[in-house]
Each structure stands twice: as C-alpha cells, then as structure tokens.
Scaffold this motif. Sequence first.
Motif, PDB file in Angstrom:
ATOM      1  N   ASP A 310       0.908  -1.545  -0.028  1.00 41.41           N
ATOM      2  CA  ASP A 310       0.044   0.285   0.563  1.00 41.41           C
ATOM      3  C   ASP A 310       1.085   1.084  -0.241  1.00 41.41           C
ATOM      4  OD1 ASP A 310      -1.756   2.193   0.100  1.00 41.41           O
ATOM      5  OD2 ASP A 310      -2.666   1.022   2.055  1.00 41.41           O
ATOM      6  N   ARG A 311       1.276   2.039  -0.613  1.00 40.55           N
ATOM      7  CA  ARG A 311       2.418   2.596  -1.170  1.00 40.55           C
ATOM      8  C   ARG A 311       1.499   4.443  -1.880  1.00 40.55           C
ATOM      9  NH1 ARG A 311       4.907   4.165  -5.845  1.00 40.55           N
ATOM     10  NH2 ARG A 311       7.601   4.941  -4.819  1.00 40.55           N
ATOM     11  N   THR A 312       1.250   5.316  -0.996  1.00 41.01           N
ATOM     12  CA  THR A 312       0.820   6.495  -1.491  1.00 41.01           C
ATOM     13  C   THR A 312       2.122   8.064  -2.183  1.00 41.01           C
ATOM     14  OG1 THR A 312      -0.429   6.483  -0.345  1.00 41.01           O
ATOM     15  CG2 THR A 312      -0.161   8.394  -1.530  1.00 41.01           C
ATOM     16  N   VAL A 313       1.809   7.898  -3.014  1.00 40.18           N
ATOM     17  CA  VAL A 313       3.490   9.145  -3.759  1.00 40.18           C
ATOM     18  C   VAL A 313       2.801  10.587  -4.117  1.00 40.18           C
ATOM     19  CG1 VAL A 313       5.484   9.430  -4.779  1.00 40.18           C
ATOM     20  CG2 VAL A 313       5.170   7.133  -4.219  1.00 40.18           C
ATOM     21  N   ASN A 314       3.592  11.546  -3.638  1.00 46.22           N
ATOM     22  CA  ASN A 314       3.162  13.266  -3.795  1.00 46.22           C
ATOM     23  C   ASN A 314       4.134  14.051  -4.572  1.00 46.22           C
ATOM     24  OD1 ASN A 314       0.272  13.138  -2.821  1.00 46.22           O
ATOM     25  ND2 ASN A 314       1.170  11.862  -1.275  1.00 46.22           N
ATOM     26  N   ASP A 315       3.806  14.546  -6.102  1.00 41.95           N
ATOM     27  CA  ASP A 315       5.735  15.054  -6.493  1.00 41.95           C
ATOM     28  C   ASP A 315       5.018  16.531  -7.048  1.00 41.95           C
ATOM     29  OD1 ASP A 315       8.692  14.880  -7.143  1.00 41.95           O
ATOM     30  OD2 ASP A 315       6.860  15.993  -8.662  1.00 41.95           O
ATOM     31  N   ILE A 316       5.603  17.592  -6.254  1.00 40.37           N
ATOM     32  CA  ILE A 316       4.573  18.654  -7.284  1.00 40.37           C
ATOM     33  C   ILE A 316       6.498  19.723  -7.501  1.00 40.37           C
ATOM     34  CG2 ILE A 316       5.126  19.681  -4.952  1.00 40.37           C
ATOM     35  CD1 ILE A 316       3.003  21.440  -5.836  1.00 40.37           C
ATOM     36  N   ASN A 317       6.394  20.025  -8.458  1.00 42.20           N
ATOM     37  CA  ASN A 317       7.547  20.406  -8.957  1.00 42.20           C
ATOM     38  C   ASN A 317       7.396  22.221 -10.180  1.00 42.20           C
ATOM     39  OD1 ASN A 317       9.604  20.566 -11.826  1.00 42.20           O
ATOM     40  ND2 ASN A 317      10.132  19.250 -11.230  1.00 42.20           N
ATOM     41  N   LEU A 318       8.345  22.713  -9.953  1.00 38.39           N
ATOM     42  CA  LEU A 318       7.583  24.243 -10.398  1.00 38.39           C
ATOM     43  C   LEU A 318       8.926  24.676 -10.738  1.00 38.39           C
ATOM     44  CD1 LEU A 318       6.108  27.020 -10.517  1.00 38.39           C
ATOM     45  CD2 LEU A 318       7.590  27.358  -8.470  1.00 38.39           C
ATOM     46  N   THR A 319       9.163  24.504 -12.448  1.00 36.78           N
ATOM     47  CA  THR A 319      10.014  24.927 -13.351  1.00 36.78           C
ATOM     48  C   THR A 319      10.569  25.856 -13.998  1.00 36.78           C
ATOM     49  OG1 THR A 319      10.466  22.580 -13.640  1.00 36.78           O
ATOM     50  CG2 THR A 319      11.341  24.156 -15.204  1.00 36.78           C
ATOM     51  N   ALA A 320      11.122  26.944 -14.388  1.00 39.70           N
ATOM     52  CA  ALA A 320      10.876  28.307 -14.563  1.00 39.70           C
ATOM     53  C   ALA A 320      12.010  28.807 -15.432  1.00 39.70           C
ATOM     54  CB  ALA A 320      10.659  29.117 -13.302  1.00 39.70           C
ATOM     55  N   ASN A 321      12.566  28.813 -16.585  1.00 38.56           N
ATOM     56  CA  ASN A 321      13.003  29.149 -17.674  1.00 38.56           C
ATOM     57  C   ASN A 321      12.886  29.995 -17.931  1.00 38.56           C
ATOM     58  OD1 ASN A 321      14.936  26.517 -18.283  1.00 38.56           O
ATOM     59  ND2 ASN A 321      12.690  25.727 -17.894  1.00 38.56           N
ATOM     60  N   TRP A 322      14.602  30.996 -17.813  1.00 40.91           N
ATOM     61  CA  TRP A 322      14.310  32.888 -18.604  1.00 40.91           C
ATOM     62  C   TRP A 322      14.787  32.991 -19.606  1.00 40.91           C
ATOM     63  CZ3 TRP A 322      16.414  36.893 -15.080  1.00 40.91           C
ATOM     64  CH2 TRP A 322      16.233  38.331 -15.538  1.00 40.91           C
ATOM     65  N   ASN A 323      15.507  32.978 -20.476  1.00 41.97           N
ATOM     66  CA  ASN A 323      15.924  33.432 -21.944  1.00 41.97           C
ATOM     67  C   ASN A 323      16.415  34.433 -21.461  1.00 41.97           C
ATOM     68  OD1 ASN A 323      15.852  30.569 -22.646  1.00 41.97           O
ATOM     69  ND2 ASN A 323      13.971  31.163 -23.894  1.00 41.97           N
ATOM     70  N   VAL A 324      17.471  35.415 -21.175  1.00 41.57           N
ATOM     71  CA  VAL A 324      17.766  36.612 -20.720  1.00 41.57           C
ATOM     72  C   VAL A 324      18.216  36.682 -21.836  1.00 41.57           C
ATOM     73  CG1 VAL A 324      19.755  37.574 -19.866  1.00 41.57           C
ATOM     74  CG2 VAL A 324      18.577  35.693 -18.015  1.00 41.57           C
ATOM     75  N   ASN A 325      19.183  35.859 -22.975  1.00 41.80           N
ATOM     76  CA  ASN A 325      18.947  36.924 -24.480  1.00 41.80           C
ATOM     77  C   ASN A 325      19.184  35.918 -25.149  1.00 41.80           C
ATOM     78  OD1 ASN A 325      21.498  36.491 -23.811  1.00 41.80           O
ATOM     79  ND2 ASN A 325      22.126  38.463 -22.703  1.00 41.80           N
ATOM     80  N   ASP A 326      19.998  36.135 -26.210  1.00 37.65           N
ATOM     81  CA  ASP A 326      20.067  34.888 -27.142  1.00 37.65           C
ATOM     82  C   ASP A 326      21.451  34.070 -26.248  1.00 37.65           C
ATOM     83  OD1 ASP A 326      18.466  36.162 -28.864  1.00 37.65           O
ATOM     84  OD2 ASP A 326      19.707  36.958 -29.826  1.00 37.65           O
ATOM     85  N   ASN A 327      22.382  34.644 -25.370  1.00 38.39           N
ATOM     86  CA  ASN A 327      23.381  34.053 -25.010  1.00 38.39           C
ATOM     87  C   ASN A 327      22.844  33.104 -23.320  1.00 38.39           C
ATOM     88  OD1 ASN A 327      24.945  36.483 -26.504  1.00 38.39           O
ATOM     89  ND2 ASN A 327      25.816  34.563 -27.922  1.00 38.39           N
ATOM     90  N   LEU A 328      22.373  33.787 -22.999  1.00 41.28           N
ATOM     91  CA  LEU A 328      21.865  33.316 -21.348  1.00 41.28           C
ATOM     92  C   LEU A 328      20.675  32.733 -21.154  1.00 41.28           C
ATOM     93  CD1 LEU A 328      23.093  33.006 -18.371  1.00 41.28           C
ATOM     94  CD2 LEU A 328      22.284  35.613 -18.180  1.00 41.28           C
ATOM     95  N   THR A 329      20.602  31.641 -20.775  1.00 40.47           N
ATOM     96  CA  THR A 329      19.243  30.457 -20.095  1.00 40.47           C
ATOM     97  C   THR A 329      19.596  30.716 -18.728  1.00 40.47           C
ATOM     98  OG1 THR A 329      18.323  29.969 -22.014  1.00 40.47           O
ATOM     99  CG2 THR A 329      17.762  29.108 -20.261  1.00 40.47           C
ATOM    100  N   VAL A 330      19.086  31.199 -17.766  1.00 38.20           N
ATOM    101  CA  VAL A 330      18.832  30.924 -16.270  1.00 38.20           C
ATOM    102  C   VAL A 330      17.267  29.989 -15.927  1.00 38.20           C
ATOM    103  CG1 VAL A 330      18.616  32.035 -13.772  1.00 38.20           C
ATOM    104  CG2 VAL A 330      19.793  33.013 -15.992  1.00 38.20           C
ATOM    105  N   THR A 331      17.856  28.656 -15.323  1.00 30.12           N
ATOM    106  CA  THR A 331      16.760  27.756 -14.848  1.00 30.12           C
ATOM    107  C   THR A 331      16.523  27.589 -13.336  1.00 30.12           C
ATOM    108  OG1 THR A 331      16.837  26.501 -17.171  1.00 30.12           O
ATOM    109  CG2 THR A 331      15.682  25.283 -15.154  1.00 30.12           C
ATOM    110  N   SER A 332      15.476  27.748 -13.215  1.00 33.63           N
ATOM    111  CA  SER A 332      14.676  27.289 -11.862  1.00 33.63           C
ATOM    112  C   SER A 332      14.140  26.025 -11.653  1.00 33.63           C
ATOM    113  CB  SER A 332      14.792  28.081 -11.100  1.00 33.63           C
ATOM    114  OG  SER A 332      14.162  28.134  -9.114  1.00 33.63           O
TER     115      SER A 332
END
Length: 786
Positions: A310-332
Amino acid sequence: MTSSKSTFRPLTKLTKLSLAILCATTVNSYADETAAKELEEVVVVAQKRAQSIQDVPVTISAYDGDFLESLGIGELDALSDITPGLVIQEQSPNNPGFVIRGITSDSGSSQSSPRVSIYYNGVDVSRSRGSYFELFDVEGIEVVKGPQATLFGTAASVGAISVATRKPEQDFSAQIKASVGNFAANNVSGFVTGGSDLVQGRVAFTYRARDGFIENIAGDSNSQSAGGFVQEDMHALEHVSYRPSLRITPNNDVTIDLVYTYEKNDDSGTSFKNGLYAPTGGDTSPYSFVEMSGSPLSEQVFGKEDLGVDRTVNDINLTANWNVNDNLTVTSITAQRSFDSLEVFDADGTQAWFLEFAEEAEGDQFSQELRAVYTQDKLTSIFGASYFSEDGSQAVPFSTEESIFLNCLGVLNSGVPCINSDGSVNVLTPVLTGGLASVLPYSLEFTNFGENTAYSAFADVSYKVTDALELTAGLRYVKEEKRSGYKSDAPNSVLTQAPLFTVDTAGETFYAEADYDDWLPRFNALYEINSATNVYATISKGRRSEVLEVSSTTNTQGAPAISVTEVPSELIWNYETGIKGKALQSTLDYSLAVFYQNYSNFQVSLQDEDGVAYSADAGSATNLGLEAEVRALLSDEFEVFANAAYLDAEIDDDSNNGQLAGNTFRLQPEWTFSTGLFYGTEISSSLNLTSSLIYSYRTDVFFEPENAPISGLDISQEGFGLMSARLGIASSANWSVSLFANNLLDEEYLVDAGNTGGGFGNPTFVAGAPRMFGLEFSMDFGGSNF
C-alpha cells in the motif's frame, strides 16, 4: 529530455505514420512521396541543453514518448528490454532495483545512498522506496551511463535515468486509451490539453489493474489455514496515477511549468516461494502455487491484514526558464516529493508462521536547483548550485510463533521438521511449555532513520579548440550533513529469555551525526572526423556517499548501547571512449563505447547471522565493458534496431577484499542483447497496418554478492530471452486497435532469489511474469499531440 522528434522514427512519411499509428495519433496522407529517406536526429538534454545525441561525449540511450507508446512500455522495468547495459528489477513498486553496467542500486535503508540517479522532470527522486512511478504521457527518457555527478548530482555515481513528462499545449487535443488482457488485466489512460497564449493546462491519468499470476491457496479448503483469512493471488496490482500540469508563458522568453503527480499502488505482494518446503499438495517450483498465509496477527502487528503493498507518492515540481538574451538561459527547479509505503510480506514463503515481516518506509524530500547556461561562439558554460534535503525512515516489524521460529532455524534440535511432508506445520509450544501454552506469539520492530542534507555547486565548460575538436571540463563540489538513527523494540522471547534477533534499545533512539564533502570532476573530448562521424573520450569520477550506519549492541554490562559503523564513500573512476555516427545517407546510425571502471571501497549489502541487512566495504573492484547500438531504415516500411552490452566485472580477487574477493556483482549479466523490427504499411485509403517485434536476452546472474548457494540451493538465474509483439490497425478517423503480447513465448525466469528468507537459511525465489496478452483501443480528439 529527448526531443519529440527523436528516437527510432524516420523522416519518411510512411514510416513516421506507421509508428504514430500505434499511438493513435492524427495521420497525414502520403502526399509527399519525395521526402528524403533518413532517420530523424535524436535530440537530448543530458548536458542541460538541447544537443544532437551524436554531439554529446557520453554514452546515452534515448527514447521519445511516441516510441515508448508504440511498444506499450508503461513500466520502468520494460526499459531493460531495449537498453544495453541496463537491468531494472521490480519485485514490487516498493522495491525496485536499478542496475547500470552491472552495478545495482536498490537499498531501502534510510542510512545509505543510491548509486543510480532517477530523475523525474529534472529532479532527483532516487530513494529506492520512492523512485518507482508509472510511465504515462511521457515526453521522453534518457539513460546516461557512467558517473554523471557533475551535472546530475552525487546519486549518479554509475549513471542516471531521466524521465520528462509531456507539457501543456495551447491547441486543444485529447486522447483516451483502454485495454483488456489475461489475468483480468485492464488499463485506462488518457490526457486532455489546451489553453491560451498566456496559460495552458494538461491533465493526464492512468489506471492499471491485474489479477495475480501466482496462485496463493492460503485460506482455501485445501490449505493448512482452511476457513481462515483468504490471501489474494500474488503479483496482483492496482495502480492509479494522475498528473495535472500548468504552463504559464508571460512572454516569449519566460516559461513557468507547475506539475503535480499523485500515485497510489495497491498490490497483492511478491511470491517469495520457499525453496526447501513445499505448500500443501504442491512443490518448491517458483512458478507453481504458493501457500503464503502470513501472520494471523498481521492487522495487529503490521496494521494491514493482507499481504501486499500500500504505497502513496505525492510530487510537485515548479520549473522556470528565462531566456535572458540570445546567449544566456537561467533555470530554477523547485520540488517537493513525499512517499509513504507499507509492504507486508511472507519472507519464508510457506504456510508456517515463521518469518512474517513488514516494511513501512516514509520519506520527505525537498530540492532546489538554480543554474545558468551561457553560450557564445566556441564557448558553452554551465554554472549552478543546488540544495537537497531528505528525512526518511524504514520501520521493520516482525511476527512469528516462537517454537516454529526456533524449530525452522534448527535451533531446537527437535528431530522433527519445520513442515511435514503433508504440508502441516509442527508447533512445539505445548511440549516445550509442559502444556501451559498452545502457541507463543512473538513480535518485534526495528527502525532506521536518515536525515540527509546536501549542498552542491557545479561548473561545466566546453570549448571548441578547432572546428573539429571540443574539450569539456566539469567539477562539482558537494557537502553532506548526515544524521542517522536507530531504535528497536525487541522483547525477550518466552523460550529463550532473550530477543529472537536484534538488541532492544530500551525505548531509546540512538543517533549519530557526521559531515562529508568531495570534489567530483569530469573531462571530455569530442572530435568530429567528418560531418557523419564523431569520436569521444571521457574521464569522470563518481561517488556513492559514506554510510553512517547506526544500530544497537550490548555493552560489557549487558545493557543496550549504540553501535556506529562508518562505511567509507565508494569512489569510481570511469575511463571511456566511443564513436557515434551515421551511414548510408543517414538511413543507419550507430554508437560504440568501451569503458573501464575502477572502484575503491565498493559498498555491498549483506545479512548478518540474524538475517538483518547491513552495509559493508568489499574493497576494490573493476569493471571492463563495451556497449553498442545500431538502428537502420531498411525501406519506407521497415525499421530495425539492435543493441548489445558486455561486462567483465568483479570484486578484485585480492585477499584484502575478504570473503567476496573474485565475486561478480549482484544482478550483473555478462551479456545483454536486444533487437527489434517495426513494419507498417497502408492497407486501404483510410486504414493502416503497423507491427513491432522485440526480442531481448541476458546471460546468467547471481542474486546475492556471495555468489554461493544457500542451504544447498543455487541462488542464480541462467540466461534467458523474452519476446514481445504488437499488431495494430489505425484509421484516418483517429482511432486505432491493436493486439499485444509480452513474454510471447511464456519463458520461465526468476526476478530474484535469496531475499530476506535467505538470511535465515530459507532462501526464497521470485518468479517473473508469464505471457501477458491483450487488446488495446485508443481514440484521439482535436489536434495531434505528437
């Protein structure tokens, strides 16, 4: 994760359509018959950015969601059939084992760390009891071999399996899929998606149920427990999971994904068939019926009356991608995952009230990663930091009847067997107590705790020295804070005046704390021989964290005392070279890798004389192997693939390595091989025929690190092969129907052997699934999702 236009799908309109039909996708006509015949490029994100698989200087097997659905792959263990160097063993959703290049990761202890990273939507979920999940509405899977600590974290000491789910889309589309099969199998799954420019949503779900395939006669009229509790047949399952997700796109440069996953597993349990004692009227074959009655006090001692999970799993994920400019991408990436699993199992696998156990595992995990990818001209750099915390526990309650326990272990020297030839169980309590008692129930419980916190910082830089040569250097620093705990409630037995096993902690929980850190580098070189062929070489370091193991012992006065064992970190140096390429005008692609791995402080899980698992340092080990993959488009209608892996691995035959010196690793086949064929053709203006045939083979394995018989019984599996097939018809009206069969030839094979019962001299054997077949129907609505 793999691009939606990747693995095993050619560009030709006919074959592309043929594979898509199996998933009941919207189809196009064959209008463009002049399209070039070539295999599509496989795009992966193993290095945290989208790249052609040919340009990544590590060994990767990648599959997109279309391909997985075309084969009907809905469980993680099915990946073993198509991936070289990968074996996934699934006793139950609570106890999966992941083996990459012969190295197993399956410990359930809260005090030890995994070796294989299981990534779910970019987050490490590797803790064994929480790592299983259903494969539905999947975008793609990447299996990365060799240490990947720099970009995947320290759990990826031998490799990583990364799964990404499909994300919401603006255009409306939906699908419903249903199937029925033998063993009363039924499955319903589907999705619906749609939205606006700003917000898109998606809901996906799956329900899967099946009766058990190993009959359990416990409680039946012909059993020793006639009229008692009737246990379900073994390996029955009921899985339900749903996944609502939301995508917010405030502008072209920012994407925010919020994904919640819920999973519930209710399975009847694993058929641990005793190899020494037969059920009433039966035999000791792992493939025939069992008489696993469990404990008559199961509800009272374990909190669950029947055997199973008897097994229960809860998972929540928040992913944010920001293409700051043509060269730089930031991910959280921010994620929270929790699991709560109770598994009740009959560890002796007989009708005797002998080794009745349960395991209640709980875990709460939180992670945060922030990274930046900067690309300019010849330079690509990745910088990031991550935080991970985990609070887990593993409680193991136990129930037995004292005289049965002692007699079945051979302690009493009673002269009578544990179980008689007619299946009856000898209960000696009336004789041993002079008639004062008819039975002596006994129970105990021990629990291990683990609180782990890890801080990491990493950097990875690739530079194109020339147009043909690219060099990469990466480094991760990790600092870990560990707190391990242990408690045991083990009362004295009436017959022995001492606990039957383990040492009681007198109501106290023992704790120990320690901090660890390390530097984990990688160095890669990729050389382009020509536009169709690349060669690469890599050196990388992997690390399985130190084990801070806390248990109980007695001091010189006989009082309970803490016992602390520190098993040093397992360190791996991986040296690898390979070639990846295309040929025959891109109708064939291939890869070949050769690797050598050197291990120090190789960690193993053993059982003490009381059958309790503990971690140990087995010394040095080496692993030499090769892996090869090829796929080819033979015509518009035929596509084939084949792969193979070879391993020559063992704990070094050195006297310093103790009793395991010279042994091969647990669950390590010397050879694995698989091949497949896809065929599709138009049979009318509105109907299309598709089919697939897959065959996989693996050589013999040992199930225990000792590589030795237990109580005279062989604890291994000879080499075997499995075949699966699908045959489908699809309509241009967006519906399809298909027949499928897994283990088509009804091969008998073992999933595991030895197990907990082996630690008490009663090895048990777990049968693999027999032939499973059925009929599947699916219907699409709205636009195509693929």
